[in-house]
Design a protein around this motif. Sequence first.
Motif, PDB file in Angstrom:
ATOM      1  N   LEU A 125       0.822  -1.212   0.000  1.00 54.20           N
ATOM      2  CA  LEU A 125       0.000   0.000   0.000  1.00 54.20           C
ATOM      3  C   LEU A 125       0.854   1.259   0.000  1.00 54.20           C
ATOM      4  O   LEU A 125       0.485   2.274  -0.596  1.00 54.20           O
ATOM      5  CB  LEU A 125      -0.924  -0.005   1.216  1.00 54.20           C
ATOM      6  CG  LEU A 125      -2.077  -1.007   1.183  1.00 54.20           C
ATOM      7  CD1 LEU A 125      -2.791  -1.027   2.529  1.00 54.20           C
ATOM      8  CD2 LEU A 125      -3.057  -0.670   0.079  1.00 54.20           C
ATOM      9  N   ALA A 126       2.007   1.201   0.683  1.00 54.14           N
ATOM     10  CA  ALA A 126       2.889   2.375   0.720  1.00 54.14           C
ATOM     11  C   ALA A 126       3.486   2.669  -0.646  1.00 54.14           C
ATOM     12  O   ALA A 126       3.755   3.831  -0.986  1.00 54.14           O
ATOM     13  CB  ALA A 126       3.995   2.155   1.743  1.00 54.14           C
ATOM     14  N   LEU A 127       3.697   1.622  -1.465  1.00 54.62           N
ATOM     15  CA  LEU A 127       4.279   1.817  -2.790  1.00 54.62           C
ATOM     16  C   LEU A 127       3.261   2.347  -3.795  1.00 54.62           C
ATOM     17  O   LEU A 127       3.633   2.960  -4.794  1.00 54.62           O
ATOM     18  CB  LEU A 127       4.860   0.490  -3.311  1.00 54.62           C
ATOM     19  CG  LEU A 127       6.110  -0.029  -2.573  1.00 54.62           C
ATOM     20  CD1 LEU A 127       6.473  -1.417  -3.058  1.00 54.62           C
ATOM     21  CD2 LEU A 127       7.276   0.923  -2.741  1.00 54.62           C
ATOM     22  N   LYS A 128       1.972   2.110  -3.547  1.00 53.77           N
ATOM     23  CA  LYS A 128       0.943   2.585  -4.462  1.00 53.77           C
ATOM     24  C   LYS A 128       0.755   4.091  -4.314  1.00 53.77           C
ATOM     25  O   LYS A 128       0.817   4.635  -3.232  1.00 53.77           O
ATOM     26  CB  LYS A 128      -0.391   1.885  -4.169  1.00 53.77           C
ATOM     27  CG  LYS A 128      -0.431   0.438  -4.623  1.00 53.77           C
ATOM     28  CD  LYS A 128      -1.814  -0.142  -4.382  1.00 53.77           C
ATOM     29  CE  LYS A 128      -1.875  -1.590  -4.844  1.00 53.77           C
ATOM     30  NZ  LYS A 128      -3.223  -2.169  -4.597  1.00 53.77           N
ATOM     31  N   THR A 129       0.545   4.747  -5.451  1.00 51.16           N
ATOM     32  CA  THR A 129       0.273   6.188  -5.447  1.00 51.16           C
ATOM     33  C   THR A 129      -1.236   6.375  -5.358  1.00 51.16           C
ATOM     34  O   THR A 129      -1.984   6.008  -6.263  1.00 51.16           O
ATOM     35  CB  THR A 129       0.820   6.854  -6.717  1.00 51.16           C
ATOM     36  OG1 THR A 129       0.267   6.187  -7.861  1.00 51.16           O
ATOM     37  CG2 THR A 129       2.332   6.744  -6.758  1.00 51.16           C
ATOM     38  N   ARG A 130      -1.674   6.937  -4.260  1.00 50.45           N
ATOM     39  CA  ARG A 130      -3.098   7.147  -4.045  1.00 50.45           C
ATOM     40  C   ARG A 130      -3.371   8.609  -3.733  1.00 50.45           C
ATOM     41  O   ARG A 130      -2.495   9.316  -3.249  1.00 50.45           O
ATOM     42  CB  ARG A 130      -3.599   6.269  -2.893  1.00 50.45           C
ATOM     43  CG  ARG A 130      -3.477   4.777  -3.162  1.00 50.45           C
ATOM     44  CD  ARG A 130      -4.127   3.988  -2.040  1.00 50.45           C
ATOM     45  NE  ARG A 130      -3.494   4.261  -0.756  1.00 50.45           N
ATOM     46  CZ  ARG A 130      -3.965   3.822   0.403  1.00 50.45           C
ATOM     47  NH1 ARG A 130      -5.082   3.141   0.455  1.00 50.45           N
ATOM     48  NH2 ARG A 130      -3.324   4.080   1.527  1.00 50.45           N
ATOM     49  N   GLU A 131      -4.583   9.017  -4.024  1.00 47.33           N
ATOM     50  CA  GLU A 131      -4.972  10.389  -3.722  1.00 47.33           C
ATOM     51  C   GLU A 131      -5.091  10.563  -2.212  1.00 47.33           C
ATOM     52  O   GLU A 131      -5.633   9.710  -1.517  1.00 47.33           O
ATOM     53  CB  GLU A 131      -6.309  10.717  -4.383  1.00 47.33           C
ATOM     54  CG  GLU A 131      -6.237  10.726  -5.895  1.00 47.33           C
ATOM     55  CD  GLU A 131      -7.564  11.094  -6.517  1.00 47.33           C
ATOM     56  OE1 GLU A 131      -8.533  11.280  -5.747  1.00 47.33           O
ATOM     57  OE2 GLU A 131      -7.635  11.189  -7.748  1.00 47.33           O
TER      58      GLU A 131
END
Length: 207
Positions: A125-131
Amino acid sequence: MQNDEVIWQVIRHKHCSFMAKIETGIFCRNPYNVTGICNRSSCPLANSRYATIRDHDGVFYLYMKTIERAHMPNKLWERVKLPRNYENALELIDKHLMYWPKLLVHKTKQRLTKMTQMRIRMRKLALKTREKIMSTPRKEIKREARREEKAEKAALLDKSIEKELVERLRKGLYPDIYNYPEKEYNKVLEMEEMLLAGGEQEEDEEV
């Protein structure tokens, strides 16, 4: 002498500050609880021999409690750092809990598995780019809306005053005043003359 069964009967049926009763069941808020469920086998207070896994800043530690250290509360829990490798961590648990009850060893390994899976999911989850969702307080929203409304009213008032003053200067109502901004006044007049000239050209073209 410490008696686990007496302790369990007291904290289970009378009062325990770690007990949390909800609709789905009875849970335990004690950080040393290996399962998070309030029952006889999982209670860290009512078991003289107990083991669990805890996380400290991303590092897993094996905590062990024995009856021989019950008279020293500050040294009650023995802490062993577990390696980051899952296989090596299981081997270390087997080594330290070799002669412990099989059920407790199984629950400890199960807790390590769950915490390892949680760590993997957190990394993904930390590696994913999320708004990033930012919440604005209701009072701040109301305050900004009031300020915008006041600013709009002030701007309309300034424009109406400026228009009225230019109109009065054009009519010659202030012949004795010489300190008004003549450049701005001439600029406004030039803009109006250009607009009038443009309108006359359009009328000529239509004719």
